[in-house]
Design a protein around this motif. Structure first.
Motif, PDB file in Angstrom:
ATOM      1  N   ASP A 318      48.657  39.620  36.480  1.00 30.80           N
ATOM      2  CA  ASP A 318      49.097  41.027  36.364  1.00 30.80           C
ATOM      3  C   ASP A 318      49.084  41.461  34.905  1.00 30.80           C
ATOM      4  O   ASP A 318      49.419  40.663  34.011  1.00 30.80           O
ATOM      5  CB  ASP A 318      50.559  41.173  36.828  1.00 30.80           C
ATOM      6  N   TRP A 319      48.786  42.727  34.694  1.00 27.43           N
ATOM      7  CA  TRP A 319      48.946  43.318  33.362  1.00 27.43           C
ATOM      8  C   TRP A 319      50.345  43.921  33.292  1.00 27.43           C
ATOM      9  O   TRP A 319      50.679  44.856  34.012  1.00 27.43           O
ATOM     10  CB  TRP A 319      47.883  44.405  33.131  1.00 27.43           C
ATOM     11  N   VAL A 320      51.195  43.340  32.440  1.00 31.68           N
ATOM     12  CA  VAL A 320      52.584  43.777  32.341  1.00 31.68           C
ATOM     13  C   VAL A 320      52.942  43.956  30.870  1.00 31.68           C
ATOM     14  O   VAL A 320      52.834  43.004  30.080  1.00 31.68           O
ATOM     15  CB  VAL A 320      53.560  42.735  32.976  1.00 31.68           C
ATOM     16  N   ALA A 321      53.355  45.149  30.522  1.00 35.96           N
ATOM     17  CA  ALA A 321      53.858  45.450  29.168  1.00 35.96           C
ATOM     18  C   ALA A 321      52.935  44.912  28.079  1.00 35.96           C
ATOM     19  O   ALA A 321      53.365  44.224  27.154  1.00 35.96           O
ATOM     20  CB  ALA A 321      55.273  44.881  29.005  1.00 35.96           C
ATOM     21  N   GLY A 322      51.672  45.201  28.202  1.00 37.16           N
ATOM     22  CA  GLY A 322      50.736  44.880  27.125  1.00 37.16           C
ATOM     23  C   GLY A 322      50.256  43.446  27.081  1.00 37.16           C
ATOM     24  O   GLY A 322      49.724  42.991  26.071  1.00 37.16           O
ATOM     25  N   GLN A 323      50.414  42.710  28.201  1.00 34.41           N
ATOM     26  CA  GLN A 323      49.860  41.351  28.221  1.00 34.41           C
ATOM     27  C   GLN A 323      49.604  40.884  29.659  1.00 34.41           C
ATOM     28  O   GLN A 323      50.178  41.410  30.607  1.00 34.41           O
ATOM     29  CB  GLN A 323      50.793  40.366  27.519  1.00 34.41           C
ATOM     30  N   TRP A 324      48.716  39.891  29.763  1.00 33.59           N
ATOM     31  CA  TRP A 324      48.456  39.290  31.070  1.00 33.59           C
ATOM     32  C   TRP A 324      49.490  38.213  31.356  1.00 33.59           C
ATOM     33  O   TRP A 324      49.868  37.458  30.457  1.00 33.59           O
ATOM     34  CB  TRP A 324      47.051  38.674  31.108  1.00 33.59           C
ATOM     35  N   GLU A 325      49.949  38.161  32.613  1.00 28.95           N
ATOM     36  CA  GLU A 325      50.847  37.079  33.020  1.00 28.95           C
ATOM     37  C   GLU A 325      50.554  36.711  34.475  1.00 28.95           C
ATOM     38  O   GLU A 325      49.937  37.498  35.212  1.00 28.95           O
ATOM     39  CB  GLU A 325      52.309  37.481  32.850  1.00 28.95           C
ATOM     40  N   LYS A 326      50.977  35.509  34.875  1.00 31.28           N
ATOM     41  CA  LYS A 326      50.746  35.075  36.251  1.00 31.28           C
ATOM     42  C   LYS A 326      51.290  36.118  37.214  1.00 31.28           C
ATOM     43  O   LYS A 326      52.411  36.609  37.027  1.00 31.28           O
ATOM     44  CB  LYS A 326      51.435  33.729  36.514  1.00 31.28           C
ATOM     45  N   ALA A 327      50.511  36.440  38.242  1.00 26.17           N
ATOM     46  CA  ALA A 327      50.893  37.520  39.140  1.00 26.17           C
ATOM     47  C   ALA A 327      52.203  37.217  39.854  1.00 26.17           C
ATOM     48  O   ALA A 327      52.476  36.082  40.238  1.00 26.17           O
ATOM     49  CB  ALA A 327      49.786  37.747  40.163  1.00 26.17           C
ATOM     50  N   GLY A 328      53.016  38.256  40.012  1.00 24.50           N
ATOM     51  CA  GLY A 328      54.276  38.134  40.748  1.00 24.50           C
ATOM     52  C   GLY A 328      54.017  38.384  42.228  1.00 24.50           C
ATOM     53  O   GLY A 328      52.956  38.061  42.743  1.00 24.50           O
ATOM     54  N   SER A 329      54.962  38.990  42.888  1.00 24.45           N
ATOM     55  CA  SER A 329      54.844  39.087  44.339  1.00 24.45           C
ATOM     56  C   SER A 329      54.267  40.412  44.824  1.00 24.45           C
ATOM     57  O   SER A 329      54.078  40.593  46.017  1.00 24.45           O
ATOM     58  CB  SER A 329      56.223  38.876  44.964  1.00 24.45           C
ATOM     59  N   THR A 330      53.989  41.360  43.927  1.00 18.93           N
ATOM     60  CA  THR A 330      53.499  42.652  44.390  1.00 18.93           C
ATOM     61  C   THR A 330      52.025  42.563  44.753  1.00 18.93           C
ATOM     62  O   THR A 330      51.181  42.340  43.901  1.00 18.93           O
ATOM     63  CB  THR A 330      53.686  43.721  43.291  1.00 18.93           C
ATOM     64  N   GLY A 331      51.726  42.739  46.012  1.00 25.07           N
ATOM     65  CA  GLY A 331      50.324  42.772  46.444  1.00 25.07           C
ATOM     66  C   GLY A 331      49.715  41.391  46.556  1.00 25.07           C
ATOM     67  O   GLY A 331      49.420  40.924  47.631  1.00 25.07           O
ATOM     68  N   MET A 332      49.513  40.714  45.460  1.00 24.47           N
ATOM     69  CA  MET A 332      48.856  39.410  45.475  1.00 24.47           C
ATOM     70  C   MET A 332      49.588  38.467  44.531  1.00 24.47           C
ATOM     71  O   MET A 332      49.707  38.738  43.348  1.00 24.47           O
ATOM     72  CB  MET A 332      47.399  39.581  45.022  1.00 24.47           C
ATOM     73  N   THR A 333      50.075  37.350  45.081  1.00 24.40           N
ATOM     74  CA  THR A 333      50.792  36.389  44.258  1.00 24.40           C
ATOM     75  C   THR A 333      49.807  35.604  43.386  1.00 24.40           C
ATOM     76  O   THR A 333      48.609  35.709  43.544  1.00 24.40           O
ATOM     77  CB  THR A 333      51.579  35.417  45.144  1.00 24.40           C
ATOM     78  N   HIS A 334      50.352  34.791  42.491  1.00 20.53           N
ATOM     79  CA  HIS A 334      49.481  34.125  41.516  1.00 20.53           C
ATOM     80  C   HIS A 334      48.452  33.218  42.160  1.00 20.53           C
ATOM     81  O   HIS A 334      47.273  33.267  41.829  1.00 20.53           O
ATOM     82  CB  HIS A 334      50.327  33.340  40.508  1.00 20.53           C
ATOM     83  N   LEU A 335      48.890  32.374  43.085  1.00 23.66           N
ATOM     84  CA  LEU A 335      47.952  31.427  43.698  1.00 23.66           C
ATOM     85  C   LEU A 335      48.014  31.515  45.219  1.00 23.66           C
ATOM     86  O   LEU A 335      49.095  31.426  45.802  1.00 23.66           O
ATOM     87  CB  LEU A 335      48.317  29.994  43.301  1.00 23.66           C
ATOM     88  N   ILE A 336      46.863  31.691  45.830  1.00 28.29           N
ATOM     89  CA  ILE A 336      46.802  31.551  47.288  1.00 28.29           C
ATOM     90  C   ILE A 336      45.620  30.645  47.628  1.00 28.29           C
ATOM     91  O   ILE A 336      44.662  30.551  46.863  1.00 28.29           O
ATOM     92  CB  ILE A 336      46.660  32.896  48.026  1.00 28.29           C
ATOM     93  N   GLY A 337      45.725  29.979  48.755  1.00 33.83           N
ATOM     94  CA  GLY A 337      44.660  29.071  49.160  1.00 33.83           C
ATOM     95  C   GLY A 337      43.953  29.568  50.407  1.00 33.83           C
ATOM     96  O   GLY A 337      44.350  30.552  51.022  1.00 33.83           O
ATOM     97  N   PHE A 338      42.903  28.875  50.759  1.00 30.22           N
ATOM     98  CA  PHE A 338      42.199  29.179  52.003  1.00 30.22           C
ATOM     99  C   PHE A 338      41.318  27.976  52.384  1.00 30.22           C
ATOM    100  O   PHE A 338      40.949  27.182  51.534  1.00 30.22           O
ATOM    101  CB  PHE A 338      41.329  30.441  51.865  1.00 30.22           C
TER     102      PHE A 338
END
Ligand SMILES: [Fe+2]
Length: 412
Positions: A318-338
């Motif tokens: 996610d782009w948060v406050a001027g930097q990239w960080e591991k995605a939180g829970s909105t829409g798509m979490t950081h890691l998903i498998g398949f």
């Protein structure tokens, strides 16, 4: 095989912001002037710091995090520049090439977005609507001249890389058409029956065992419940059914919708995976603010040589406050498998046998014992948790989004 996925940058020049309301035109009209609209992007070409320009920040983030290793492809899923502004388009394509270079990614490719081809007649009087893309330097959408001729001439090209084929599909071929369906084609894109037949023939005759399909417009609803619109490609279901009927596993990537999601097309065997990429920088469409985050993604998967199935993970930031960080829970979490190969029932039995014999199962040990934990989708995680509790009295603690698991017998 690893793909860095960047989509829907919608980059602009700040000059566009200075246009007055009366000088703006809407898609579908032929008036001269700019249009920035409610979904304009947040990447301005005049911003040259990584704090202000999130596209520039991508390679810096990946290098700092040590994630710049072994990426095979950088792929852009379209809408590089908002409203097809020539200078912006050229600069962003060059910048994407620079990012590939910075990250030592040897393959860069893209598909055309509706914002990447001229939809106003006045903008393509001296060439076709896609003449801006055809004249980009480095050449668009990939370096190989033969594949480029395929893409611009036949609306698709297949890049074969070992066991995996990457099919780039142009869904914008009728944009610029000035008839009654002009706005519809701009929004929904277009896939002809001839294109479907051509891609089917290429996939079935190829030596590749699995395929990644990349296109800008979405071939079906992005989310079965939350996407209530019918703005998908009219021939999309036929296209997806064709992929399914090839018998080869297919993983479809698309942009355009600015609505991140991951699902299978249907419940049948060999159903294509569909990843709807987030926008890197567009402003949310009205009503979508709640589940909206600007993201980029890395798709990492492998082909099982025995089963010829694909398994992997998608990581998002996610782009948060001027930097990239591991995605939180909105829409798509950081890691998903398949693509797990074992049934949830078998996985639950294996976990239960280790835990009930007094063994501990958490952290890396859990993945060593049950490798398919890496390939659980979000739905799988909930289903496995329920199965373990109800059938084996085993408690499963899952850190959603980072793929950390711990398992305990309930009386521990
Ligand atoms: Fe877009």
């Amino acid at each position: 095989m690893k793909f860095l996925i960047i989509s829907d940058i919608h980059a602009m020049s700040k000059d566009l912001l200075n246009l007055t309301e009366s000088s703006q035109s809407k898609p579908g009209s032929s008036s001269i002037g700019g249009y920035n609209g409610s979904t304009r992007g947040s990447v301005y070409i005049e911003d040259r710091t990584t704090k202000a320009n999130r596209l520039l920040a991508v390679p810096e983030y990946l290098i700092d995090a040590g994630l710049n290793q072994d990426i095979d492809f950088l792929i852009c899923l379209g809408d590089m520049a908002h409203q097809c502004k020539r200078g912006v388009l050229q600069l962003i394509w060059q910048q994407l090439n620079d990012i590939a270079n910075d990250l030592s990614i040897s393959n860069i490719c893209a598909v055309s977005g509706n914002h990447d081809v001229a939809s106003h007649e006045v903008d393509f009087q001296n060439g076709s609507p896609d003449s801006i893309l055809k004249n980009l330097r480095p050449p668009f959408p990939m370096a190989d001249p033969e594949l480029r001729r395929d893409y611009h001439g036949n609306q698709f090209a297949v890049i074969e890389e070992g066991d995996v084929g990457l099919v780039l599909v142009d869904t914008t071929s009728l944009i610029g058409y000035q008839g009654q369906r002009k706005a519809d084609l701009w929004n929904k894109g277009f896939i002809s029956n001839e294109l479907i037949s051509g891609i089917r023939a290429s996939i079935t005759s190829s030596d590749c065992s699995a395929f990644v399909i990349a296109m800008h417009h979405h071939p079906t609803r992005v989310h079965k419940l939350q996407d209530v619109e019918t703005d998908y490609i009219e021939n999309g279901d036929n296209f997806l059914t064709m992929l399914q009927d090839t018998g080869k596993p297919c993983f479809l990537l698309h942009g355009h919708k600015h609505f991140v999601n991951f699902r299978r097309y249907n419940e049948r065997q060999n159903s294509p995976w569909i990843f709807s990429a987030s926008s890197l920088a567009a402003t949310p469409y009205p009503g979508m603010q709640e589940r909206y985050k600007c993201q980029f993604h890395i798709l990492d998967f492998a082909l099982n040589p025995n089963t010829k199935e694909i398994s992997g993970q998608i990581a998002s930031w996610d782009w948060v406050a001027g930097q990239w960080e591991k995605a939180g829970s909105t829409g798509m979490t950081h890691l998903i498998g398949f693509g797990r190969q074992s049934s949830l029932k078998d996985m639950a039995e294996k976990i239960s046998s280790v835990v009930s014999e007094g063994g501990t199962l958490r952290g890396k040990g859990a993945f060593d014992e049950v490798p398919d934990l890496r390939y659980l989708t979000q739905d799988d995680i909930f289903d496995l948790q329920k199965l373990l509790k109800e059938t084996h009295s085993v408690e499963m603690i899952a850190s959603h989004g980072v793929q950390k698991f711990a398992f305990y017998a309930e009386d521990d």
